[in-house]
Every structure is written in structure tokens, then in C-alpha cells.
Enzyme design. Structure first.
Site, PDB file in Angstrom:
ATOM      1  N   ASN A   4       0.870  -1.175   0.000  1.00  0.00           N
ATOM      2  CA  ASN A   4       0.000   0.000   0.000  1.00  0.00           C
ATOM      3  C   ASN A   4       0.908   1.227   0.000  1.00  0.00           C
ATOM      4  O   ASN A   4       1.487   1.572   1.026  1.00  0.00           O
ATOM      5  CB  ASN A   4      -0.895  -0.030   1.249  1.00  0.00           C
ATOM      6  CG  ASN A   4      -1.765   1.207   1.355  1.00  0.00           C
ATOM      7  OD1 ASN A   4      -1.844   2.005   0.417  1.00  0.00           O
ATOM      8  ND2 ASN A   4      -2.409   1.377   2.496  1.00  0.00           N
ATOM      9  N   TRP A   5       1.027   1.862  -1.168  1.00  0.00           N
ATOM     10  CA  TRP A   5       1.939   3.012  -1.274  1.00  0.00           C
ATOM     11  C   TRP A   5       1.358   4.276  -0.648  1.00  0.00           C
ATOM     12  O   TRP A   5       2.035   5.285  -0.554  1.00  0.00           O
ATOM     13  CB  TRP A   5       2.269   3.279  -2.750  1.00  0.00           C
ATOM     14  CG  TRP A   5       3.179   2.271  -3.377  1.00  0.00           C
ATOM     15  CD1 TRP A   5       3.641   1.112  -2.816  1.00  0.00           C
ATOM     16  CD2 TRP A   5       3.732   2.321  -4.693  1.00  0.00           C
ATOM     17  NE1 TRP A   5       4.447   0.450  -3.711  1.00  0.00           N
ATOM     18  CE2 TRP A   5       4.520   1.168  -4.865  1.00  0.00           C
ATOM     19  CE3 TRP A   5       3.639   3.222  -5.746  1.00  0.00           C
ATOM     20  CZ2 TRP A   5       5.216   0.898  -6.051  1.00  0.00           C
ATOM     21  CZ3 TRP A   5       4.324   2.958  -6.927  1.00  0.00           C
ATOM     22  CH2 TRP A   5       5.107   1.809  -7.074  1.00  0.00           C
ATOM     23  N   LYS A   6       0.069   4.218  -0.287  1.00  0.00           N
ATOM     24  CA  LYS A   6      -0.605   5.405   0.275  1.00  0.00           C
ATOM     25  C   LYS A   6      -0.396   6.595  -0.665  1.00  0.00           C
ATOM     26  O   LYS A   6      -0.468   6.406  -1.875  1.00  0.00           O
ATOM     27  CB  LYS A   6      -0.131   5.653   1.705  1.00  0.00           C
ATOM     28  CG  LYS A   6      -0.269   4.375   2.562  1.00  0.00           C
ATOM     29  CD  LYS A   6      -0.112   4.575   4.033  1.00  0.00           C
ATOM     30  CE  LYS A   6      -0.320   3.245   4.750  1.00  0.00           C
ATOM     31  NZ  LYS A   6      -0.265   3.332   6.191  1.00  0.00           N
ATOM     32  N   HIS A  14      -9.573   1.044   4.658  1.00  0.00           N
ATOM     33  CA  HIS A  14      -8.304   1.314   5.350  1.00  0.00           C
ATOM     34  C   HIS A  14      -8.552   2.312   6.492  1.00  0.00           C
ATOM     35  O   HIS A  14      -9.315   3.262   6.345  1.00  0.00           O
ATOM     36  CB  HIS A  14      -7.252   1.855   4.385  1.00  0.00           C
ATOM     37  CG  HIS A  14      -5.899   1.863   5.012  1.00  0.00           C
ATOM     38  ND1 HIS A  14      -5.498   2.871   5.858  1.00  0.00           N
ATOM     39  CD2 HIS A  14      -4.891   0.968   4.977  1.00  0.00           C
ATOM     40  CE1 HIS A  14      -4.280   2.584   6.297  1.00  0.00           C
ATOM     41  NE2 HIS A  14      -3.896   1.438   5.787  1.00  0.00           N
ATOM     42  N   GLU A  58      -5.830  -5.257  10.707  1.00  0.00           N
ATOM     43  CA  GLU A  58      -4.983  -4.067  10.670  1.00  0.00           C
ATOM     44  C   GLU A  58      -5.116  -3.310  11.992  1.00  0.00           C
ATOM     45  O   GLU A  58      -5.955  -2.403  12.133  1.00  0.00           O
ATOM     46  CB  GLU A  58      -5.470  -3.185   9.497  1.00  0.00           C
ATOM     47  CG  GLU A  58      -4.582  -2.048   9.173  1.00  0.00           C
ATOM     48  CD  GLU A  58      -5.359  -0.890   8.537  1.00  0.00           C
ATOM     49  OE1 GLU A  58      -6.581  -0.784   8.697  1.00  0.00           O
ATOM     50  OE2 GLU A  58      -4.698  -0.081   7.901  1.00  0.00           O
TER      51      GLU A  58
HETATM   52  P1  PGA Z   1       2.608   0.309   7.812  1.00  0.00           P
HETATM   53  O1  PGA Z   1       1.143   0.528   7.193  1.00  0.00           O
HETATM   54  O2  PGA Z   1       3.142  -0.928   7.190  1.00  0.00           O
HETATM   55  O3  PGA Z   1       3.380   1.541   7.404  1.00  0.00           O
HETATM   56  O4  PGA Z   1       2.447   0.188   9.275  1.00  0.00           O
HETATM   57  C1  PGA Z   1       0.257  -0.560   7.167  1.00  0.00           C
HETATM   58  C2  PGA Z   1      -1.134  -0.126   6.856  1.00  0.00           C
HETATM   59  O5  PGA Z   1      -1.420   1.076   6.801  1.00  0.00           O
HETATM   60  O6  PGA Z   1      -1.983  -0.992   6.669  1.00  0.00           O
END
Ligand code: PGA
Length: 251
Positions: A8-10, A95, A167
Site C-alpha cells: 500500500n503506497w498510500k 483502510h 490491521e
Molecule cells: P505500515 O502501514 O506498514 O506503514 O504500518 C500498514 C497499513 O497502513 O496498513
């Protein structure tokens, strides 16, 4: 069964050139060796370009969100039909950053899920607890309620297209409320809890089609310990997926 590793590159990187560079590096690395199924979820605006780059590659493309409608008057939204059309096979839904910062709720996620499934996308559904919920002593009841509300409309064939992610919001690396990373035992306990809820709701066969992943501060050092568990079918990786060398180690 191969483990599923989803990046997940956000809201990264800040330009298309950077995104292309990341995908080229990833393609070179994956061609050499990869034990996992790999999905990358870049920002919407890069998807069409990256789909062309990934044609014929084992790496699959996903989006980070979609609309609850297939088309029409929803300014600024992206329909799952459009994602399918440009070659995305997956979409992340629910998310925690969208829930906590962009006012999404379980009913909205459920609606999006229904439409994305109708369109034929594989849906990566995130369900987690925040720090207060985690410490409330009622975390399993809270997770069960979210599970029931978000997955409310699922039918038989849908289960094959669902990837459920535990999550824990308190374990997301960039969260301002970051507490600590989630232990493998705890991640596994929730993964098995989700499996139990799936079996109760849909029976062993349908539940068996659902992959259950863990996401939250997964990196090259700890990924193996989560992935070694039979009850954890893969990982959702945020921050560490932006460093392609590190992400390749996870894969
Ligand atoms: P992270 O993000 O790996 O940077 O903790 C995970 C997510 O947002 O699901």
C-alpha cells in the site's frame, strides 16, 4: 499455497517518474526470485501508466479505494468499473486512514465492497482496532461488530474475491497513536478469530476461500515471523513497501 504480499503506497511517491522507477526496480527483483504473490497499490493517477509497465508481469495492480457507484454524478470519485478497465485487479477498502481521517464508516465500506465485488475486483478489506478499542477489554466484540457490518451483504461466490486484513491501527508505523508493533501471537489470534467468524457465517468451504492477512509495521526484519504462520496468508505492507529493496526482501 503462495503467500500474498500487498504493497500500500498510500499517497506516495510524489511524481509518476518516481512510481515508474519503483515498478521497474520491483520487476527486475521479482524476475530473479519471489516466493509470493505480489500486488502493488499505488495512487490512482499512476495506475494506467503502471498497468502498461506491468503487462505480462507476475505483479498485480490494485487501487487504494473506490466509489460505491459504478458511474455517474460523484465529483472526485473513481468507480470500480474504471479501475477494472485500466487493468487493476484489486482494491483496498476500509483502510483505517480513510475511516479515521476521511470520515468513512462501516456502512460506506460495505456499500463500496458490494459494488467492487459486482465489478469483479478482488477486495482487500481492512478491519482493525484503535488503541482505545484495543485496551477496552472488548476488542473481540468490537472486531466482530465491524466484521458483521462491513461484510453484511456477502453472498456465496463473493468469498473467493475477499482478502481480509487484520490491521491494528495502534501498530501502523506512521500512525500518530502508534503504540507498538503487534506480536505474531496476537496477529494470529485475530486471524483465527476472523476465520471462525467466516466459518460460522458461510461454512467451511466459503471460509476456506478467504485469505486472511496481517498489516501493521511489517518490514523486512519481522515479515517472516508473520508469514511463517499457517493461519496468516500474507501481509499488507505500508511504509516498508516504499523501499523496493526492503519490499523485495519481504516478498
Ligand atoms: P505500515 O502501514 O506498514 O506503514 O504500518 C500498514 C497499513 O497502513 O496498513
Amino acid at each position: 499455497m503462495k503467500k500474498l504480499v500487498i504493497a500500500n503506497w498510500k499517497m506516495n511517491p510524489i511524481n509518476l517518474k518516481g512510481a515508474v522507477k519503483m515498478v521497474e526496480e520491483l520487476k527486475r527483483g521479482v524476475a530473479k526470485k519471489s516466493k509470493s504473490e505480489i500486488v502493488i497499490c499505488p495512487p490512482f493517477v499512476y495506475l494506467a501508466n503502471l498497468a502498461k509497465l506491468l503487462k505480462g508481469s507476475k505483479i498485480k495492480l490494485g487501487a487504494q479505494n473506490c466509489s460505491w457507484d459504478k458511474m455517474g454524478p460523484l465529483t472526485g470519485e473513481i468507480a470500480p468499473t474504471m479501475l477494472k478497465d485500466i487493468g487493476a485487479k484489486y482494491v483496498i477498502l476500509g483502510h483505517s486512514e480513510r475511516m479515521e481521517k476521511l470520515a468513512e464508516n462501516n456502512a460506506i465500506v460495505s456499500r463500496k465492497l458490494k459494488t467492487a465485488l459486482e465489478v469483479g475486483l478482488n477486495c482487500v478489506v481492512c478491519i482493525g482496532d484503535n488503541a482505545d478499542e484495543h485496551n477496552s477489554g472488548k476488542v473481540f466484540a468490537i472486531l466482530e461488530q465491524k466484521f458483521n457490518e462491513i461484510l453484511a451483504d456477502l453472498k456465496g461466490a463473493d468469498y473467493a474475491k475477499i482478502i481480509l486484513v487484520y490491521e491494528p491501527i495502534w501498530a501502523i508505523s506512521t500512525n500518530q497513536d502508534f503504540v507498538e508493533s503487534c506480536s505474531v501471537d496476537e496477529a494470529l489470534t485475530v486471524a483465527l478469530f476472523f476465520k471462525k467468524l467466516l466459518i460460522q457465517r458461510a461454512g467451511q468451504k466459503s471460509a476456506g476461500m478467504v485469505k486472511i492477512l496481517y498489516g501493521g509495521s511489517v518490514n523486512a526484519q519481522n515479515a517472516n515471523s508473520y508469514l511463517a504462520e499457517e493461519g496468516i496468508d500474507g501481509v499488507l505492507v505500508g511504509g516498508a513497501s516504499l523501499n523496493i529493496k526492503e519490499f523485495l526482501k519481504i516478498c
